[in-house]
Design a protein around this motif. Structure first.
Motif, PDB file in Angstrom:
ATOM      1  N   TRP A  23       0.817  -1.221   0.000  1.00  0.00           N
ATOM      2  CA  TRP A  23       0.000   0.000   0.000  1.00  0.00           C
ATOM      3  C   TRP A  23       0.852   1.272   0.000  1.00  0.00           C
ATOM      4  N   ARG A  24       1.885   1.280   0.872  1.00  0.00           N
ATOM      5  CA  ARG A  24       2.659   2.519   1.048  1.00  0.00           C
ATOM      6  C   ARG A  24       3.973   2.515   0.263  1.00  0.00           C
ATOM      7  N   LEU A  25       4.108   1.601  -0.677  1.00  0.00           N
ATOM      8  CA  LEU A  25       5.368   1.455  -1.430  1.00  0.00           C
ATOM      9  C   LEU A  25       5.868   2.785  -1.987  1.00  0.00           C
ATOM     10  N   PHE A  52       3.468 -11.116  -0.823  1.00  0.00           N
ATOM     11  CA  PHE A  52       3.326  -9.674  -0.984  1.00  0.00           C
ATOM     12  C   PHE A  52       1.859  -9.342  -1.236  1.00  0.00           C
ATOM     13  N   ASP A  53       1.374  -8.354  -0.470  1.00  0.00           N
ATOM     14  CA  ASP A  53      -0.046  -8.009  -0.519  1.00  0.00           C
ATOM     15  C   ASP A  53      -0.264  -6.728  -1.326  1.00  0.00           C
ATOM     16  N   HIS A  54      -0.866  -6.879  -2.495  1.00  0.00           N
ATOM     17  CA  HIS A  54      -1.145  -5.749  -3.385  1.00  0.00           C
ATOM     18  C   HIS A  54      -2.642  -5.439  -3.393  1.00  0.00           C
ATOM     19  N   VAL A 159     -11.727 -12.786   0.426  1.00  0.00           N
ATOM     20  CA  VAL A 159     -12.416 -11.505   0.622  1.00  0.00           C
ATOM     21  C   VAL A 159     -11.647 -10.660   1.634  1.00  0.00           C
ATOM     22  N   SER A 160     -12.046  -9.414   1.731  1.00  0.00           N
ATOM     23  CA  SER A 160     -11.418  -8.502   2.682  1.00  0.00           C
ATOM     24  C   SER A 160     -12.480  -7.575   3.245  1.00  0.00           C
ATOM     25  N   ASN A 161     -12.387  -7.323   4.533  1.00  0.00           N
ATOM     26  CA  ASN A 161     -13.316  -6.424   5.235  1.00  0.00           C
ATOM     27  C   ASN A 161     -14.758  -6.919   5.210  1.00  0.00           C
ATOM     28  N   PHE A 162     -14.939  -8.228   5.167  1.00  0.00           N
ATOM     29  CA  PHE A 162     -16.280  -8.804   5.134  1.00  0.00           C
ATOM     30  C   PHE A 162     -16.760  -9.126   6.551  1.00  0.00           C
ATOM     31  N   ASN A 181     -10.245 -13.945   5.013  1.00  0.00           N
ATOM     32  CA  ASN A 181     -10.900 -12.648   5.148  1.00  0.00           C
ATOM     33  C   ASN A 181      -9.827 -11.734   5.720  1.00  0.00           C
ATOM     34  N   GLN A 182      -9.392 -10.749   4.932  1.00  0.00           N
ATOM     35  CA  GLN A 182      -8.331  -9.832   5.366  1.00  0.00           C
ATOM     36  C   GLN A 182      -8.997  -8.626   6.027  1.00  0.00           C
ATOM     37  N   VAL A 183      -8.715  -8.424   7.308  1.00  0.00           N
ATOM     38  CA  VAL A 183      -9.444  -7.393   8.061  1.00  0.00           C
ATOM     39  C   VAL A 183      -8.498  -6.502   8.864  1.00  0.00           C
ATOM     40  N   TRP A 211      -4.639  -6.341   8.590  1.00  0.00           N
ATOM     41  CA  TRP A 211      -3.999  -5.141   8.036  1.00  0.00           C
ATOM     42  C   TRP A 211      -3.845  -4.040   9.095  1.00  0.00           C
ATOM     43  N   SER A 212      -2.900  -3.147   8.809  1.00  0.00           N
ATOM     44  CA  SER A 212      -2.505  -2.075   9.744  1.00  0.00           C
ATOM     45  C   SER A 212      -2.182  -2.630  11.134  1.00  0.00           C
ATOM     46  N   PRO A 213      -1.247  -3.576  11.208  1.00  0.00           N
ATOM     47  CA  PRO A 213      -0.948  -4.205  12.511  1.00  0.00           C
ATOM     48  C   PRO A 213      -0.405  -3.223  13.547  1.00  0.00           C
ATOM     49  N   THR A 214       0.169  -2.092  13.103  1.00  0.00           N
ATOM     50  CA  THR A 214       0.637  -1.093  14.076  1.00  0.00           C
ATOM     51  C   THR A 214      -0.299   0.119  14.086  1.00  0.00           C
ATOM     52  N   ALA A 215      -1.534  -0.113  13.649  1.00  0.00           N
ATOM     53  CA  ALA A 215      -2.546   0.962  13.586  1.00  0.00           C
ATOM     54  C   ALA A 215      -2.038   2.129  12.740  1.00  0.00           C
ATOM     55  N   GLY A 216      -1.410   1.793  11.632  1.00  0.00           N
ATOM     56  CA  GLY A 216      -0.879   2.827  10.740  1.00  0.00           C
ATOM     57  C   GLY A 216       0.264   3.602  11.388  1.00  0.00           C
ATOM     58  N   GLY A 217       0.951   2.991  12.355  1.00  0.00           N
ATOM     59  CA  GLY A 217       2.070   3.650  13.038  1.00  0.00           C
ATOM     60  C   GLY A 217       1.652   4.366  14.320  1.00  0.00           C
ATOM     61  N   GLY A 265       3.558  -2.948   7.067  1.00  0.00           N
ATOM     62  CA  GLY A 265       3.372  -1.757   6.235  1.00  0.00           C
ATOM     63  C   GLY A 265       4.570  -0.841   6.220  1.00  0.00           C
ATOM     64  N   THR A 266       5.580  -1.151   7.039  1.00  0.00           N
ATOM     65  CA  THR A 266       6.738  -0.248   7.108  1.00  0.00           C
ATOM     66  C   THR A 266       7.570  -0.296   5.827  1.00  0.00           C
ATOM     67  N   ASN A 267       8.069   0.873   5.432  1.00  0.00           N
ATOM     68  CA  ASN A 267       8.973   0.939   4.282  1.00  0.00           C
ATOM     69  C   ASN A 267      10.427   0.809   4.699  1.00  0.00           C
ATOM     70  N   ASP A 268      10.660   0.788   6.015  1.00  0.00           N
ATOM     71  CA  ASP A 268      12.012   0.834   6.555  1.00  0.00           C
ATOM     72  C   ASP A 268      12.591  -0.587   6.612  1.00  0.00           C
ATOM     73  N   LYS A 270      15.185  -1.801   8.055  1.00  0.00           N
ATOM     74  CA  LYS A 270      15.593  -2.220   9.410  1.00  0.00           C
ATOM     75  C   LYS A 270      14.358  -2.644  10.222  1.00  0.00           C
ATOM     76  N   ARG A 271      13.245  -1.945  10.004  1.00  0.00           N
ATOM     77  CA  ARG A 271      12.019  -2.300  10.734  1.00  0.00           C
ATOM     78  C   ARG A 271      11.428  -3.618  10.221  1.00  0.00           C
ATOM     79  N   ILE A 272      11.617  -3.893   8.941  1.00  0.00           N
ATOM     80  CA  ILE A 272      11.176  -5.199   8.409  1.00  0.00           C
ATOM     81  C   ILE A 272      12.002  -6.298   9.075  1.00  0.00           C
TER      82      ILE A 272
END
Ligand SMILES: NC(=O)c1ccc[n+]([C@@H]2O[C@H](COP(=O)([O-])OP(=O)(O)OC[C@H]3O[C@@H](n4cnc5c(N)ncnc54)[C@H](OP(=O)(O)O)[C@@H]3O)[C@@H](O)[C@H]2O)c1
Length: 301
Positions: A23-25, A52-54, A159-162, A181-183, A211-217, A265-268, A270-272
């Motif tokens: 998402w944030r690539l 990889f989740d696109h 599915v996602s968000n179902f 089900n991706q939620v 998704w957003s396991p760190t609540a978007g940071g 979701g991190t782009n870093d 080192k964080r990966i």
């Protein structure tokens, strides 16, 4: 320790227990050219993250293509990576004045073929309906899913968000097991544990992706008192285990019996790398509940 695989028994397939999200690539401060994307894919692979989740819409409909350029340049990647993508959200712009969903058979086929083209692949491992469409017709969806599988274009659909009933509705018409089900799920959004979403995944013998396991940071940059208390508790537990806060954040998902699969979701880079070590710090039941309590601001009944 490498990131382990998690088996989907009904589908006879495994994916990495941590998935990397695309998402944030295009927001990477180090850029999103071919070199940087290749570096990121290789970092993931070196840690055991092979999935990889696109989604078609990520990066203004361009991230699939950016990733695909790298696949084209390094075709050996095709045997090493697993690709999940999503379709169905139609953003307003020159083509449409209104944001809407489209799960018609024509649009599903169009989206799958477009993702294949952009990603430079012959087949997609998993394709998800991105959001539940109020106009979705499960019979029509099941028919086109089956055709695309028969044609070898997609291996599995999900599915996602179902909601559980929406999941059940699609599954009732589709003869193969839906993949997932991706939620949204993280310390600040724990509803899927209490509204039947995860219960259903256990019942169906499949694993939810979260998704957003760190609540978007937000977990690392608290604004409210309760968010600050959560970070303090994470720091306390991290210290006890000799881990970092992010490793405890990801480890928290691993206790759930549904076999949750966090999408990073991190782009870093080192964080990966740090996230991949979360498996070394299994949490006790008490630590797990203490985080739930502080994040929700109340003890369990
Ligand atoms: N199905 C759906 O509807 C849906 C919706 C949303 C997302 N998703 C999927 O889920 C994936 C992950 O979602 P997400 O990007 O929201 O994940 P996330 O990890 O909750 O959020 C990522 C954000 O948090 C920051 N962050 C992560 N780790 C950090 C750390 N250790 N310290 C400080 N900041 C940190 C990142 O900044 P840095 O990059 O600077 O580290 C980034 O801005 C997406 O890529 C997508 O594949 C699916």
């Amino acid at each position: 320790m490498m990131v382990p695989q998690i088996k989907f028994i009904k589908h006879n397939v495994s994916i990495s227990r941590l998935v990397y999200g695309i998402w944030r690539l295009h927001e990477d401060k180090d850029g999103f050219g071919e070199e940087q994307i290749y570096k990121k894919i290789n970092t993931c692979l070196s840690l055991g993250i092979d999935t990889f989740d696109h989604a078609d819409i990520y990066g203004d409909f361009e991230n699939e293509e950016r990733f695909g350029m790298v696949v084209k340049k390094h075709p050996d990647l095709k045997n090493k990576i697993k690709i999940i993508t999503k379709f169905g959200i139609q953003v307003p712009g020159s083509k449409f004045p209104t944001k809407h969903y489209n799960t018609s058979k024509e649009h599903i086929r169009y989206s799958v073929e477009r993702s294949l083209r952009k990603l430079q692949l012959d087949s997609l491992d998993v394709v998800l309906i991105h959001r539940p469409d109020p106009l979705m017709d499960p019979t029509e969806i099941a028919e086109v899913f089956e055709s695309l599988i028969q044609e070898g274009k997609v291996k599995h659909f999900g599915v996602s968000n179902f909601t559980p009933s929406q999941f059940q509705m699609i599954q009732s018409q589709y003869k193969r097991p839906l993949f997932t089900n991706q939620v949204e799920f993280h310390l600040f959004h724990t509803e899927p544990m209490f509204d039947g979403t995860f219960d259903q995944m256990i019942q169906f013998g499949i694993h939810p992706m979260v998704w957003s396991p760190t609540a978007g940071g937000k977990i690392f940059a608290p604004k409210t008192e309760s968010e600050s208390n959560t970070l303090s508790k994470l720091e306390e537990i991290a210290k006890k285990y000799g881990a970092s806060v992010d490793q405890i954040v990801y480890s928290w998902f691993l206790n759930h019996p549904a076999g949750l699969i966090p999408i990073l979701g991190t782009n870093d880079l080192k964080r990966i790398e740090s996230a991949a070590k979360c498996f070394s710090f299994p949490l006790t039941r008490l630590d797990w509940f203490s985080l739930l309590e502080v994040a929700r601001g109340r003890e369990v009944a």
